[in-house]
Structures are given as C-alpha cells and as structure tokens.
Design an enzyme around this catalytic site. Structure first.
Site, PDB file in Angstrom:
ATOM      1  N   ASP A   1      84.821  33.209 -17.625  1.00 42.11           N
ATOM      2  CA  ASP A   1      84.135  32.084 -18.272  1.00 42.11           C
ATOM      3  C   ASP A   1      84.240  30.819 -17.421  1.00 42.11           C
ATOM      4  OD1 ASP A   1      86.819  31.538 -18.710  1.00 42.11           O
ATOM      5  OD2 ASP A   1      86.605  31.129 -20.853  1.00 42.11           O
TER       6      ASP A   1
ATOM      7  N   SER B   1      92.956  34.571 -19.970  1.00 40.67           N
ATOM      8  CA  SER B   1      92.261  33.668 -19.056  1.00 40.67           C
ATOM      9  C   SER B   1      92.984  33.594 -17.714  1.00 40.67           C
ATOM     10  CB  SER B   1      92.108  32.291 -19.700  1.00 40.67           C
ATOM     11  OG  SER B   1      91.323  31.433 -18.909  1.00 40.67           O
TER      12      SER B   1
END
Length: 446
Positions: free
Chosen positions: A243, A97
């Site tokens: 995301d 991430s």
C-alpha cells in the site's frame, strides 16, 4: 514481552508472544459479531507467519458462520477492491506492513472496501477486549471459496485511470522491488500490461525480506545503486503489503515516498481532477498541498491514519488524497492507499509531460522533511505538549492528533504512533537544517 498494539483498524503484535492463534481467532470473532450478514474476504502479505494466521482466521470466521473468500497472497488495496466487487460484508488483511519479520497483524475492512472507520473499529476493539464472539451451531459452519483471479478487478480499475496505449508506446524499462512481500504478484502484471520491460526484485512472496522492509532511503541503498547502472527509467519500491510506494529515479537517486503522493497529485491536477479538494494527513509534506494550490485546488489535513484520510475525503468529496508515506488514494480505484495506483499514474505523468522522473522530482516545490522517534510513555505526553507550546510560543498550536505546531514556512508534529509504542517527531521546512533543528529542539524537551 512487547505489548499487543490494538487500534480501531486492527492489531499488530509479535507472533508467538502477543499475537497468537487464540488472539487472532478471538479478534475476528468480535469482528464477525459486529458486522452485517455476508461473506468475508481474507488475504495476507508474504510473511512466513501468514499461512498459519490465515488458517486460524478463516477457521474463526467459519466458526462464526461466515463463508470466507480466501484470496491468499494479495496486496492490502486489492482486498479493498475485492470486498466491493464481491459484495462481501467485510474483509481481513493479514499484514504488519513495514514492521520487522517477527511481527504480523490484522487489518479490518468494512463492506465499502475501506479500512474501518474509528467508530466501527472502536466497537470491534471493545468487543474483543470484552470477549464478544458470534460462535454458531454445528450445522451453520461457514465454507471457503477461492477466487480464480483475485487480482483481476484491481488491475482493471488501476488501468482505467491512465492512458494505457500512450504508456505502452514508451516501452519503459523499470525496476520493481517488492522485497518478497505481496506486491510482486500484481506489480509485475500491471507493469507488463503497461508495456514495460520489468526487472523484478523479490517478486516471490516468501516473506524473507532482502532488506529492512520499510522503503526508506537508508533501506534502499542497494536497490538505488543497482538502478543507477541498470538503464531503467524508474525504480518502484513497495512495502510488504504494497500500500506504500517509494520512488528511485533513473540516476539512482532516492526520490522517496513523499514525492510519490506529490507527483500523483500533480498528475491528477493535470488530467482535470480539480472538481474537489485533496486531503492529506497532518504529517504529510506540504509539497502536495502546494502542487494542488498551483491549480487552484484546496487542501484539507486529517489526523494521521488511512481511515482518517478516507473519512475526510468522503466528507469533503475530495478528488484525490493520500498519505506522505507513499500512499496515494484515488477514489476511482478505492479509498485505500495503493502502490499500484502510484506506479501507473507516475508512468502516466512521465508520458504526458515527456519528462524523466528526475526532472519531474526537481520541479516539485522545495520542502525538506525530517523524522525522528523516541520512547516516551503515553502518560507523559500531555505535560510534554504543554512544554512544547511554551518553547515554541511563536507557532500556532493544534491538538487532537498529538500536537501540531504551524509556522508560515514550517511545521512540527509530535504524536504517539498507531503501530509502535513510541512517539514520532516530524518536521518540515524550506531547508533540511531547519527541519532537523525543529525535531532536535522537541527531542531535547523530552
């Protein structure tokens, strides 16, 4: 040496220290041993260590008799869609991430195309720690498939949620900053399908980030200054696995990640998605809740974490949801945070209202959020929470996901991070000074 961080949805570590090929193989072997029969989808963000880990993970799954669908570079929400579309038993996304380049990680998906819930993920974590594997015989080794277009199904699902023809007529000029992560491959394609003229920054998934990967205001100053003179209607900024989405308006003002979800919630309400509540987590701005309330829609708060939001969304039959880190979750696309949903639906909102992004942002309820963090060992947290309850005696205290203190016009959340060995302090109030003061008071108690 830093610790390997293991959660119910996967793990993260520093490659070559805590995250090695051996760790990756043993972790997915435990995953394979816990999942029903079927193929596995494997994808990765653009990090330089991704190909090595992909090879190790696919080899580990093949050694457990699992056929693998190798999506190569793909966004995290794309993996969720692929798992469902291809009726796979599960999926593995290789990503850390927003963590710095030395990190990488493994995120696990169930056959329903969402990040594993706490119960399923807990079994795999325990199996990994206990050495549970599912090695197969020589004549049962799995094979590798490569889909012709791993992004197509996700693209179609996102486009189905918006008025494509109306957006196309606007011929928006937009800037997309994918920062050399996974988002550029589908991001450029999506925006062009919506008739946008796209200025793409970092669209190539090399993993060599042009700026610190977390899409916060301080990390996007260069992008913001560029956008202010570009003539673009909006700047879309993704994190490495795409995301999360932060917004910059046409003036070069950082609108942020919290506003992404709030604007998507507004758009959902205005197109009639009011047949169920919305779900946000305990650290998400009240902006989204206030927007939903103005349309007569109830808001529920889950524990922090995408899996927890998805669990509650399913349990409450929510019409919409997400996390305030720029991660809208639209059940029509999947129960995964999705920057592409954010981009398409923000453009749809701009088109429906005829308003600029700056004007839409200015119409959001005025709330100020302040975030801080500190290094505190986990064994100190219970005593710290008791001290905070005493200091903030006028607040309503809720425990379970750290400590959440609620006032009529403000809240404070103190909790251990799921992804780093720190505690996070997050406060929101009607003024920036009040929110900062709450975090400062909590920090002083450390």
């Amino acid at each position: 040496m830093s610790e390997l961080i293991i959660s119910v949805s996967g793990l993260r570590g520093i490659v070559g220290e805590t995250l090695t090929p051996d760790v990756a193989v043993r972790f997915v072997a435990s995953f394979a041993a816990s999942m029903p029969p079927g193929k596995m989808v494997v994808g990765r963000d653009g990090r330089t260590t991704g190909p090595m880990l992909r090879n190790a993970i696919i080899a580990g799954l093949n050694a457990c008799g699992r056929d693998c669908i190798d999506a190569d570079v793909a966004a995290t929400p794309t993996i969720g869609v692929l798992v469902r579309e291809l009726r796979a038993a599960g999926g593995v996304q290789i990503s850390a991430s927003h963590n710095p380049p030395p990190y990488n990680g493994i995120k696990l998906f169930g056959g329903d195309g969402r990040v594993l819930d706490a119960v399923s993920g807990g079994k795999i974590r325990d199996g990994f720690l206990g050495g549970n594997t599912a090695w197969c015989d020589f004549d049962s080794i799995g094979q590798i498939e490569r889909p012709a277009d791993p992004h197509a199904a996700h693209l179609a699902k996102v486009l189905q949620t918006v008025d494509v023809d109306a957006i196309k007529k606007q011929k928006y000029k937009v800037l997309l900053d994918s920062n050399h992560g996974a988002g550029g491959l589908l991001g450029v394609r999506l925006l062009e399908a919506l008739g946008c003229q796209v200025t793409a920054m970092g669209a190539e998934p090399t993993g060599r980030f042009a700026h610190v990967p977390e899409p916060t205001a301080e990390n996007l100053t260069g992008v913001a200054s560029m956008l202010g003179t570009s003539g673009c209607a909006v700047g879309f900024c993704q994190d490495p696995d795409a995301d999360r989405l932060a917004l910059i308006d046409e003036t070069g003002r950082y609108i942020g990640e919290e506003a992404t979800l709030a604007l998507c919630v507004r758009r959902a309400m205005e197109v009639g998605r009011t047949d169920g509540p919305i779900v946000i987590n305990g650290a998400t701005s009240s902006m989204s809740a206030l927007v939903a309330k103005s349309h007569g829609v109830e808001t529920f708060r889950s524990a922090v974490g995408e899996a927890n939001v998805a669990d509650m969304m399913i349990a409450k039959s929510a019409a919409y949801g997400g996390e305030g880190n720029g991660g809208p979750i639209d059940p029509l696309v999947g129960y995964v945070r999705d920057s592409f949903v954010g981009m398409a639906q923000v453009l749809d909102l701009m088109t429906r209202t005829g308003l600029k992004l700056s004007e839409l942002a200015d119409e959001l309820p005025v709330q100020h959020i302040h975030k801080d963090k500190a290094s505190v060992s986990a064994d100190r947290l219970p005593a710290l929470f008791e001290k905070m309850k005493s200091h903030f005696a006028d607040a309503t205290a809720e425990s379970g996901d750290g400590l959440r203190l609620q006032w009529d016009d403000a809240w404070l959340l103190v909790r251990g991070s799921n992804t780093e060995p720190i505690i996070r302090l997050i406060a929101e109030a009607e003024s920036a000074d009040q929110a900062k003061s709450l975090c400062d008071q909590a920090r002083a108690l450390l």
